[in-house]
Design an enzyme around this catalytic site. Sequence first.
Site, PDB file in Angstrom:
ATOM      1  N   GLY A  55       2.407  -7.761  16.124  1.00 21.14           N
ATOM      2  CA  GLY A  55       3.174  -8.956  15.794  1.00 21.14           C
ATOM      3  C   GLY A  55       3.159  -9.910  16.968  1.00 21.14           C
ATOM      4  O   GLY A  55       2.892  -9.524  18.109  1.00 21.14           O
ATOM      5  N   CYS A  82       0.233  -2.131  19.098  1.00 20.19           N
ATOM      6  CA  CYS A  82       0.570  -3.342  19.856  1.00 20.19           C
ATOM      7  C   CYS A  82       2.085  -3.557  19.853  1.00 20.19           C
ATOM      8  O   CYS A  82       2.818  -2.819  20.493  1.00 20.19           O
ATOM      9  CB  CYS A  82      -0.196  -4.530  19.291  1.00 20.19           C
ATOM     10  SG  CYS A  82      -0.222  -5.967  20.407  1.00 20.19           S
ATOM     11  N   TYR A  83       2.593  -4.563  19.131  1.00 17.65           N
ATOM     12  CA  TYR A  83       4.038  -4.774  19.060  1.00 17.65           C
ATOM     13  C   TYR A  83       4.722  -3.504  18.566  1.00 17.65           C
ATOM     14  O   TYR A  83       5.841  -3.189  18.994  1.00 17.65           O
ATOM     15  CB  TYR A  83       4.353  -5.942  18.125  1.00 17.65           C
ATOM     16  CG  TYR A  83       5.834  -6.235  17.964  1.00 17.65           C
ATOM     17  CD1 TYR A  83       6.485  -7.130  18.806  1.00 17.65           C
ATOM     18  CD2 TYR A  83       6.578  -5.605  16.960  1.00 17.65           C
ATOM     19  CE1 TYR A  83       7.841  -7.389  18.655  1.00 17.65           C
ATOM     20  CE2 TYR A  83       7.930  -5.860  16.805  1.00 17.65           C
ATOM     21  CZ  TYR A  83       8.570  -6.750  17.652  1.00 17.65           C
ATOM     22  OH  TYR A  83       9.904  -7.011  17.501  1.00 17.65           O
ATOM     23  N   HIS A 168      -5.681  -2.900  19.139  1.00 12.61           N
ATOM     24  CA  HIS A 168      -5.741  -2.999  17.688  1.00 12.61           C
ATOM     25  C   HIS A 168      -6.921  -2.170  17.154  1.00 12.61           C
ATOM     26  O   HIS A 168      -8.048  -2.659  17.095  1.00 12.61           O
ATOM     27  CB  HIS A 168      -5.903  -4.466  17.264  1.00 12.61           C
ATOM     28  CG  HIS A 168      -4.669  -5.279  17.453  1.00 12.61           C
ATOM     29  ND1 HIS A 168      -3.715  -5.414  16.475  1.00 12.61           N
ATOM     30  CD2 HIS A 168      -4.218  -5.974  18.531  1.00 12.61           C
ATOM     31  CE1 HIS A 168      -2.731  -6.173  16.931  1.00 12.61           C
ATOM     32  NE2 HIS A 168      -3.007  -6.528  18.178  1.00 12.61           N
ATOM     33  N   GLU A 170      -7.582  -1.433  14.185  1.00  9.84           N
ATOM     34  CA  GLU A 170      -7.997  -1.867  12.854  1.00  9.84           C
ATOM     35  C   GLU A 170      -9.099  -2.914  12.874  1.00  9.84           C
ATOM     36  O   GLU A 170      -9.778  -3.130  11.866  1.00  9.84           O
ATOM     37  CB  GLU A 170      -6.789  -2.395  12.074  1.00  9.84           C
ATOM     38  CG  GLU A 170      -6.217  -3.719  12.561  1.00  9.84           C
ATOM     39  CD  GLU A 170      -5.181  -3.564  13.666  1.00  9.84           C
ATOM     40  OE1 GLU A 170      -4.363  -4.490  13.834  1.00  9.84           O
ATOM     41  OE2 GLU A 170      -5.198  -2.525  14.350  1.00  9.84           O
ATOM     42  N   SER A 223      -9.303 -16.254 -17.007  1.00 10.83           N
ATOM     43  CA  SER A 223     -10.036 -17.344 -16.365  1.00 10.83           C
ATOM     44  C   SER A 223     -11.541 -17.161 -16.491  1.00 10.83           C
ATOM     45  O   SER A 223     -12.295 -18.116 -16.306  1.00 10.83           O
ATOM     46  CB  SER A 223      -9.666 -17.421 -14.880  1.00 10.83           C
ATOM     47  OG  SER A 223     -10.211 -16.299 -14.183  1.00 10.83           O
ATOM     48  N   GLY A 224     -11.972 -15.942 -16.788  1.00 15.38           N
ATOM     49  CA  GLY A 224     -13.396 -15.645 -16.814  1.00 15.38           C
ATOM     50  C   GLY A 224     -13.892 -15.059 -15.518  1.00 15.38           C
ATOM     51  O   GLY A 224     -15.020 -14.585 -15.419  1.00 15.38           O
ATOM     52  N   GLY A 225     -13.040 -15.078 -14.486  1.00 14.21           N
ATOM     53  CA  GLY A 225     -13.407 -14.500 -13.205  1.00 14.21           C
ATOM     54  C   GLY A 225     -13.209 -13.001 -13.181  1.00 14.21           C
ATOM     55  O   GLY A 225     -12.733 -12.389 -14.141  1.00 14.21           O
ATOM     56  N   VAL A 226     -13.551 -12.397 -12.050  1.00 16.92           N
ATOM     57  CA  VAL A 226     -13.487 -10.947 -11.910  1.00 16.92           C
ATOM     58  C   VAL A 226     -12.060 -10.434 -12.084  1.00 16.92           C
ATOM     59  O   VAL A 226     -11.812  -9.464 -12.809  1.00 16.92           O
ATOM     60  CB  VAL A 226     -14.031 -10.521 -10.531  1.00 16.92           C
ATOM     61  CG1 VAL A 226     -13.901  -9.010 -10.343  1.00 16.92           C
ATOM     62  CG2 VAL A 226     -15.476 -10.950 -10.373  1.00 16.92           C
ATOM     63  N   ASP A 227     -11.109 -11.090 -11.444  1.00 16.62           N
ATOM     64  CA  ASP A 227      -9.742 -10.569 -11.388  1.00 16.62           C
ATOM     65  C   ASP A 227      -9.093 -10.496 -12.768  1.00 16.62           C
ATOM     66  O   ASP A 227      -8.594  -9.447 -13.181  1.00 16.62           O
ATOM     67  CB  ASP A 227      -8.892 -11.429 -10.455  1.00 16.62           C
ATOM     68  CG  ASP A 227      -9.556 -11.646  -9.108  1.00 16.62           C
ATOM     69  OD1 ASP A 227     -10.335 -10.761  -8.703  1.00 16.62           O
ATOM     70  OD2 ASP A 227      -9.310 -12.684  -8.485  1.00 16.62           O
ATOM     71  N   SER A 228      -9.083 -11.622 -13.469  1.00 16.37           N
ATOM     72  CA  SER A 228      -8.433 -11.614 -14.786  1.00 16.37           C
ATOM     73  C   SER A 228      -9.198 -10.759 -15.780  1.00 16.37           C
ATOM     74  O   SER A 228      -8.606 -10.145 -16.675  1.00 16.37           O
ATOM     75  CB  SER A 228      -8.274 -13.042 -15.313  1.00 16.37           C
ATOM     76  OG  SER A 228      -9.523 -13.660 -15.528  1.00 16.37           O
ATOM     77  N   ALA A 229     -10.536 -10.689 -15.629  1.00 18.16           N
ATOM     78  CA  ALA A 229     -11.336  -9.876 -16.547  1.00 18.16           C
ATOM     79  C   ALA A 229     -11.022  -8.386 -16.374  1.00 18.16           C
ATOM     80  O   ALA A 229     -10.835  -7.658 -17.357  1.00 18.16           O
ATOM     81  CB  ALA A 229     -12.820 -10.135 -16.331  1.00 18.16           C
ATOM     82  N   LYS A 384     -10.219  -7.792  -3.261  1.00 14.87           N
ATOM     83  CA  LYS A 384     -11.289  -8.161  -4.187  1.00 14.87           C
ATOM     84  C   LYS A 384     -12.361  -7.079  -4.311  1.00 14.87           C
ATOM     85  O   LYS A 384     -12.817  -6.765  -5.410  1.00 14.87           O
ATOM     86  CB  LYS A 384     -11.924  -9.473  -3.735  1.00 14.87           C
ATOM     87  CG  LYS A 384     -13.109  -9.933  -4.578  1.00 14.87           C
ATOM     88  CD  LYS A 384     -12.674 -10.468  -5.929  1.00 14.87           C
ATOM     89  CE  LYS A 384     -12.074 -11.836  -5.791  1.00 14.87           C
ATOM     90  NZ  LYS A 384     -11.809 -12.485  -7.101  1.00 14.87           N
TER      91      LYS A 384
END
Length: 528
Positions: A55, A82-83, A168, A170, A223-229, A384
């Site tokens: 942080g 870290c923090y 860090h 990560e 929407s036709g995109g990956v997420d909503s599909a 994603k």
Amino acid sequence: MSSSTVVILDFGAQYTQLIARRVREFNVFSVVLPCTAQLEEIRALNPVGVVLSGGPSSVYDADAPKADPAVLGLGLPVLGICYGMQFMAHHLGGRVEPADKREYGDAVATVAVENRLFAGLPRELQVWMSHGDSVIDLPEGFVVAATSHSALASIADETRRMYAVQWHPEVAHSKQGTELLRNFVFEICGAKADWTSEAFIESTVARIREQVGPDGHAICGLSGGVDSAVAAVLVARAIGDRLTCIFVNNGVLRKNEFEQVQRNMREKLGLNVVAVDASKRFLSQLGGITDPETKRKIIGREFIAVFDDEAAKILRGQEKAGEVAHDVGGKEVAWLVQGTLYPDVIESSSVKGPSQTIKSHHNVGGLPENMKLKLIEPLRDLFKDEVRRFGADLGMPQEVLERQPFPGPGLAVRIVGEVTPERVSILQNADEIVVNEIKKAGLYREIWQSFAVLLPVKSVGVMGDQRTYAYTCAIRAVHSGDGMTADWVPLPYEVLRTISSRIVNEVRGINRVVYDVTSKPPGTIEWE
């Protein structure tokens, strides 16, 4: 979903989501909670371990992010980063002070005492530091586990299974960071690698089925995109024909997208799709609006209004578009399915911690408080790449899964300034050229996003021996893994040359093309 969960408490670090991703890459489920999360909320997740993120604050700042120190007494393995290391030391009786010199960037951490966190790692670790404070005195029971040239780099109390590192692990710059996190997750926490696509799909389908109930009906904002599909396919698997997908033409779709998406969703995914052309409705509301947030809010509000209208039609047993009867047996429509992803949530609000809001998304920050429909967001905690992986395991075609991300507010956030029918048409034609040329060059699958932006800047040009005064178009292409960070793509000059030449020659209203070479941060992927 998983028998092993690692809780990450967010103290506002820009890298917190990377910690979550690293843990998930081990097939172990992780969840990010704000550092202010109550102990009951943490216990309810039955975690096998807790990570305290980094942080930007000092533990002595008046407005420093606060966590309940009792989290350190839950008897669970804890890793402070870290923090998080400073928080651990401060609240367990150690001392933290501002360092004489800020330690930032690449560094070497030398292991002083072997422990399970460093098992199998070299004695000298290539790490990435970013801190202004340092631990000066250790809490009782802790030992110095590693040092750097200017500070204590790691402390540990193996008896209480409490570990902390000042760097860090990560980030990619910490060369052995993945191995260190793997040691914490498996060797110290004893986690099981059982968060798989199969487990996620099975648990999500069961949860949706329980949410909606045996008689409920849902509509999906497609929407036709990956997420909503992927969201629609998951819900359809749970409740079958009690899902109706609604695809709305909001007036700011890409060229020919209204027709193409309908074909893909019906023919390739077998979804029940109702298409609604509300372009005039949206564009009339956007007229005269230039503020990006206001545009997003308007689009979110109008989307929900359209969904409410369509839900009412379904409830009456009619769907009037095309005069085709749409009878769902009079069942109540109570649920709205959306393909909201984790980065949408993070960038739209600070619910996951004290990080600053960057911008809202229509399917998160733009939803009105008096919305009639209850939300189902099966992908809300996914990145994603995870959505694409799970979609493939659902048997969805690659043509749908490999489609580049497209913002919920559509071209409205790629038209800087006022959205008008004329500007939409100009950008649609320019964007089509960008997409076609990127595909022709074989780069479409390699690039996270590639698109055109219409700028409210006009400049003088010469075409056909005549003076022109027309818009400027910006081209944007970025590499990313999850949308949280991104680097601009050095497109081949010949591709840029072809795109520029075609846009200037074929798109009336544009006489200048520029290329955006800004990474995220400091910029965002979209211009608005």
